[in-house]
Each structure stands twice: as C-alpha cells, then as structure tokens.
Design a protein around this motif. Structure first.
Motif, PDB file in Angstrom:
ATOM      1  N   GLU A  44     -25.411  18.057  35.444  1.00 24.57           N
ATOM      2  CA  GLU A  44     -26.568  18.031  34.344  1.00 24.57           C
ATOM      3  C   GLU A  44     -26.319  19.160  33.487  1.00 24.57           C
ATOM      4  OE1 GLU A  44     -31.337  18.862  34.440  1.00 24.57           O
ATOM      5  OE2 GLU A  44     -30.177  17.640  36.254  1.00 24.57           O
ATOM      6  N   ILE A  45     -25.858  20.306  33.862  1.00 24.25           N
ATOM      7  CA  ILE A  45     -25.588  21.508  32.916  1.00 24.25           C
ATOM      8  C   ILE A  45     -24.470  21.022  31.891  1.00 24.25           C
ATOM      9  CG2 ILE A  45     -24.734  23.908  32.532  1.00 24.25           C
ATOM     10  CD1 ILE A  45     -26.138  24.343  35.238  1.00 24.25           C
ATOM     11  N   LEU A  46     -23.154  20.424  32.666  1.00 25.14           N
ATOM     12  CA  LEU A  46     -22.199  20.092  31.783  1.00 25.14           C
ATOM     13  C   LEU A  46     -22.666  19.056  30.715  1.00 25.14           C
ATOM     14  CD1 LEU A  46     -19.214  19.846  34.239  1.00 25.14           C
ATOM     15  CD2 LEU A  46     -19.451  21.290  32.241  1.00 25.14           C
ATOM     16  N   GLN A  47     -23.268  18.053  31.209  1.00 25.17           N
ATOM     17  CA  GLN A  47     -23.661  17.149  30.263  1.00 25.17           C
ATOM     18  C   GLN A  47     -24.520  17.520  28.976  1.00 25.17           C
ATOM     19  OE1 GLN A  47     -25.852  13.982  32.230  1.00 25.17           O
ATOM     20  NE2 GLN A  47     -26.128  12.733  30.222  1.00 25.17           N
ATOM     21  N   ASN A  48     -25.327  18.558  29.471  1.00 26.79           N
ATOM     22  CA  ASN A  48     -26.339  19.111  28.423  1.00 26.79           C
ATOM     23  C   ASN A  48     -25.184  20.099  27.401  1.00 26.79           C
ATOM     24  OD1 ASN A  48     -28.522  20.641  27.096  1.00 26.79           O
ATOM     25  ND2 ASN A  48     -28.219  22.368  28.381  1.00 26.79           N
ATOM     26  N   GLY A  49     -24.389  20.525  27.806  1.00 28.88           N
ATOM     27  CA  GLY A  49     -23.249  21.426  27.049  1.00 28.88           C
ATOM     28  C   GLY A  49     -22.370  20.554  26.401  1.00 28.88           C
ATOM     29  N   ALA A 126     -29.683  22.106  22.757  1.00 31.59           N
ATOM     30  CA  ALA A 126     -29.199  22.550  24.224  1.00 31.59           C
ATOM     31  C   ALA A 126     -30.215  23.656  24.838  1.00 31.59           C
ATOM     32  CB  ALA A 126     -27.679  22.908  24.495  1.00 31.59           C
ATOM     33  N   SER A 127     -30.515  23.594  26.109  1.00 29.62           N
ATOM     34  CA  SER A 127     -31.319  24.425  26.615  1.00 29.62           C
ATOM     35  C   SER A 127     -30.590  25.420  27.508  1.00 29.62           C
ATOM     36  CB  SER A 127     -32.435  23.829  27.488  1.00 29.62           C
ATOM     37  OG  SER A 127     -31.914  22.877  28.409  1.00 29.62           O
ATOM     38  N   SER A 128     -31.274  26.542  27.795  1.00 31.07           N
ATOM     39  CA  SER A 128     -30.708  27.548  28.858  1.00 31.07           C
ATOM     40  C   SER A 128     -29.333  28.194  28.637  1.00 31.07           C
ATOM     41  CB  SER A 128     -30.914  27.176  30.068  1.00 31.07           C
ATOM     42  OG  SER A 128     -32.101  26.674  30.352  1.00 31.07           O
ATOM     43  N   LEU A 129     -29.091  28.604  27.298  1.00 32.18           N
ATOM     44  CA  LEU A 129     -27.748  29.258  26.947  1.00 32.18           C
ATOM     45  C   LEU A 129     -27.643  30.795  27.213  1.00 32.18           C
ATOM     46  CD1 LEU A 129     -27.182  26.463  25.496  1.00 32.18           C
ATOM     47  CD2 LEU A 129     -25.912  27.660  23.877  1.00 32.18           C
ATOM     48  N   ASN A 168     -22.798  30.201  36.059  1.00 33.06           N
ATOM     49  CA  ASN A 168     -22.624  29.780  34.495  1.00 33.06           C
ATOM     50  C   ASN A 168     -21.500  28.814  34.235  1.00 33.06           C
ATOM     51  OD1 ASN A 168     -24.985  31.248  34.437  1.00 33.06           O
ATOM     52  ND2 ASN A 168     -24.348  33.004  33.340  1.00 33.06           N
ATOM     53  N   LEU A 169     -21.629  28.208  33.316  1.00 27.01           N
ATOM     54  CA  LEU A 169     -20.340  27.591  32.897  1.00 27.01           C
ATOM     55  C   LEU A 169     -20.145  27.621  31.485  1.00 27.01           C
ATOM     56  CD1 LEU A 169     -21.509  24.032  34.495  1.00 27.01           C
ATOM     57  CD2 LEU A 169     -19.680  25.526  35.293  1.00 27.01           C
ATOM     58  N   SER A 170     -18.842  27.576  30.880  1.00 25.41           N
ATOM     59  CA  SER A 170     -18.271  28.127  29.709  1.00 25.41           C
ATOM     60  C   SER A 170     -17.722  26.909  29.153  1.00 25.41           C
ATOM     61  CB  SER A 170     -17.408  29.303  29.887  1.00 25.41           C
ATOM     62  OG  SER A 170     -18.172  30.491  30.381  1.00 25.41           O
ATOM     63  N   LEU A 171     -18.145  26.572  27.963  1.00 26.74           N
ATOM     64  CA  LEU A 171     -17.356  25.496  27.030  1.00 26.74           C
ATOM     65  C   LEU A 171     -16.995  26.074  25.677  1.00 26.74           C
ATOM     66  CD1 LEU A 171     -20.032  22.801  27.842  1.00 26.74           C
ATOM     67  CD2 LEU A 171     -17.799  22.747  28.777  1.00 26.74           C
ATOM     68  N   GLU A 172     -15.918  25.719  25.356  1.00 23.35           N
ATOM     69  CA  GLU A 172     -15.294  26.253  23.916  1.00 23.35           C
ATOM     70  C   GLU A 172     -14.532  24.856  23.162  1.00 23.35           C
ATOM     71  OE1 GLU A 172     -11.257  28.494  23.850  1.00 23.35           O
ATOM     72  OE2 GLU A 172     -13.079  29.529  24.619  1.00 23.35           O
ATOM     73  N   SER A 173     -14.627  25.068  21.861  1.00 26.76           N
ATOM     74  CA  SER A 173     -14.086  24.158  20.986  1.00 26.76           C
ATOM     75  C   SER A 173     -13.573  24.748  19.550  1.00 26.76           C
ATOM     76  CB  SER A 173     -15.048  22.971  20.701  1.00 26.76           C
ATOM     77  OG  SER A 173     -14.467  22.050  19.799  1.00 26.76           O
ATOM     78  N   LEU A 174     -12.513  24.221  19.092  1.00 28.62           N
ATOM     79  CA  LEU A 174     -12.012  24.756  17.767  1.00 28.62           C
ATOM     80  C   LEU A 174     -12.155  23.523  16.969  1.00 28.62           C
ATOM     81  CD1 LEU A 174     -10.574  26.876  16.398  1.00 28.62           C
ATOM     82  CD2 LEU A 174      -8.527  25.838  16.995  1.00 28.62           C
ATOM     83  N   VAL A 175     -12.693  23.718  15.765  1.00 30.95           N
ATOM     84  CA  VAL A 175     -13.293  22.692  14.652  1.00 30.95           C
ATOM     85  C   VAL A 175     -12.553  23.152  13.494  1.00 30.95           C
ATOM     86  CG1 VAL A 175     -14.985  21.311  13.708  1.00 30.95           C
ATOM     87  CG2 VAL A 175     -15.482  22.355  16.005  1.00 30.95           C
ATOM     88  N   TYR A 176     -12.010  22.228  12.864  1.00 40.21           N
ATOM     89  CA  TYR A 176     -11.299  22.486  11.389  1.00 40.21           C
ATOM     90  C   TYR A 176     -12.482  21.717  10.450  1.00 40.21           C
ATOM     91  CZ  TYR A 176      -7.223  23.905  13.563  1.00 40.21           C
ATOM     92  OH  TYR A 176      -6.228  24.746  14.368  1.00 40.21           O
ATOM     93  N   ILE A 177     -12.553  22.634   9.389  1.00 43.65           N
ATOM     94  CA  ILE A 177     -13.477  22.109   8.336  1.00 43.65           C
ATOM     95  C   ILE A 177     -12.918  21.033   7.224  1.00 43.65           C
ATOM     96  CG2 ILE A 177     -14.873  22.939   6.391  1.00 43.65           C
ATOM     97  CD1 ILE A 177     -15.637  24.168   9.150  1.00 43.65           C
TER      98      ILE A 177
END
Length: 230
Positions: A44-49, A126-129, A168-177
C-alpha cells in the motif's frame, strides 16, 4: 463382554497434548498474520509513493518552465502546469515550509501536497512522508541555484508506515526538463520605440522580452538575415 472406556488419565493426556499443540501453533499463525500484514502495508505504501512519483515526474517533464526553487536542494518546486494556464507548487507539508497548510480533512502534516496557484487550494498527492527532497541540476550536472538554470531534477522521497508494521521505504527518480525549441540562426530585432527603428542583430543564447505585438507598434523579430523584414 464389557467394552473398555476412556480413562481419566487418557482424557487428561489428550487435553495436555492439545494444549501443547496449540501453544506451538499459535506463534506460527501469528507470524504468518504479521508477515501478511507487513506485506500488505508495504504494498500500500509503495502504491501510494509510486503514484505520487509518477505524478510529479509528469508535471516536471511537461512543464513549460520552472518558476521557483528554494536553492540547489529543497522540499518544494514551483512550475507552470503543462497547459501553461496556471502555476502549481509541489511541497512537503511540514511546519517549516513556506507553503505549510494546516491539517484539515484528509490533509495532514507530513503529506505531499500540490498547490494550485490559480485558486490557492492544496490537494493531497501522497500521505505520510518522512522526507521529501528535490535536487536541482544544470546541463552538465552542476547544482542549479535559480529556476532558469534547472535542466533536471532528482526526486527523493521516504515514506513511513502509519501503522508501523513495516519500515520506511525510499523512492527516487531523475527527471529531465522539457527544453524549449530554439532557432539556431541569427535574429534581427526592430524596436519601433527607438528613434529611426534601430535594427539590431541578436546572437547567442538571449531572451527577448517587452515587445509589443500590435500592428502599429513597429516592433518585430525576424530570421531574415538579409534585410530583417518581419
């Protein structure tokens, strides 16, 4: 011939064995239940994130321009929505944030929110960060400190489990403008507000602003290098 019945000793023995069996099975059942609960909570947390990450990534990638950042690293980003009709702000709703929104309804402290600057209303992303950090970069990876330098954004978020079942679960992403279209030729600018309609040649990476597009203004931009006609 008389049939032999079950003796009291045998009954007590069966009861004792049943109790011992239950004592041995209960922790196993509890472990399975806890594992299922932790797995469900983590999912559920992963889906939220992931939903939040995909939303921010899409907005940043399609943004006509970035309009505000707190520095090379921070917890918010201001940008124009893809249609360029209004501005939005993604921010971590913590008391130290300049966009902090008091908890109300589904919005709580620690949530990731999107602020619509046209109506100045915040909506839940997203909730609970536990943490939300944005790193801003220029073309060659140097830190960007002002909005017009930003060419890519690294999004890092840490989500916590409000039920404290999983960690806790960590997510990250690199976005180009998205880069604006550039005309790779010389431009000529005629400013009708200057005496004698001065013809100026523009080259390099320049920004032209303040031009009046009305037919009577005398202002124009042209890519005709021979005579500068509009």
């Amino acid at each position: 011939m008389r049939k032999k019945g079950v003796t009291l000793v045998e009954v007590l023995l069966m009861v004792t064995l049943s109790v011992l069996l239950m004592v041995a099975i209960i922790p196993f059942i509890r472990s399975i239940n806890d594992s299922w609960g932790a797995g469900s909570s983590k999912s559920e947390i992963l889906q939220n994130g992931r939903g939040a990450l995909e939303m921010i990534t899409r907005y940043i990638r399609q943004a006509p321009r970035i309009t505000g950042i707190p520095g090379a690293t921070g917890d918010y980003i201001r940008l124009r929505e893809p249609g360029d009709t209004y501005g939005v702000v993604f921010f971590h709703n913590i008391p130290s944030s300049q966009y902090y929104t008091a908890p109300s309804g589904i919005i709580k402290e620690g949530d990731l929110l999107m602020l619509d600057e046209a109506t100045y209303t915040a909506s839940l992303v997203a909730s609970s960060l536990e943490n939300f950090v944005l790193d801003f970069y220029q073309d060659k990876g140097a830190a960007a400190t002002v909005a017009n330098q930003v060419r890519s954004v690294k999004i890092r978020m840490e989500l916590r489990d409000p039920q404290q079942i999983s960690g806790n679960l960590s997510l990250e992403s690199l976005v180009y403008i998205r880069q604006d279209v550039k005309i790779w030729t010389y431009l000529w600018a005629i400013d009708g507000r200057v005496t004698n309609n001065v013809l100026r040649e523009l080259s390099g990476d320049v920004e032209v602003s303040g031009f009046n597009v009305s037919t009577s203004s005398g202002d124009c931009l042209a890519a005709n290098v021979s005579d500068g006609t509009c």
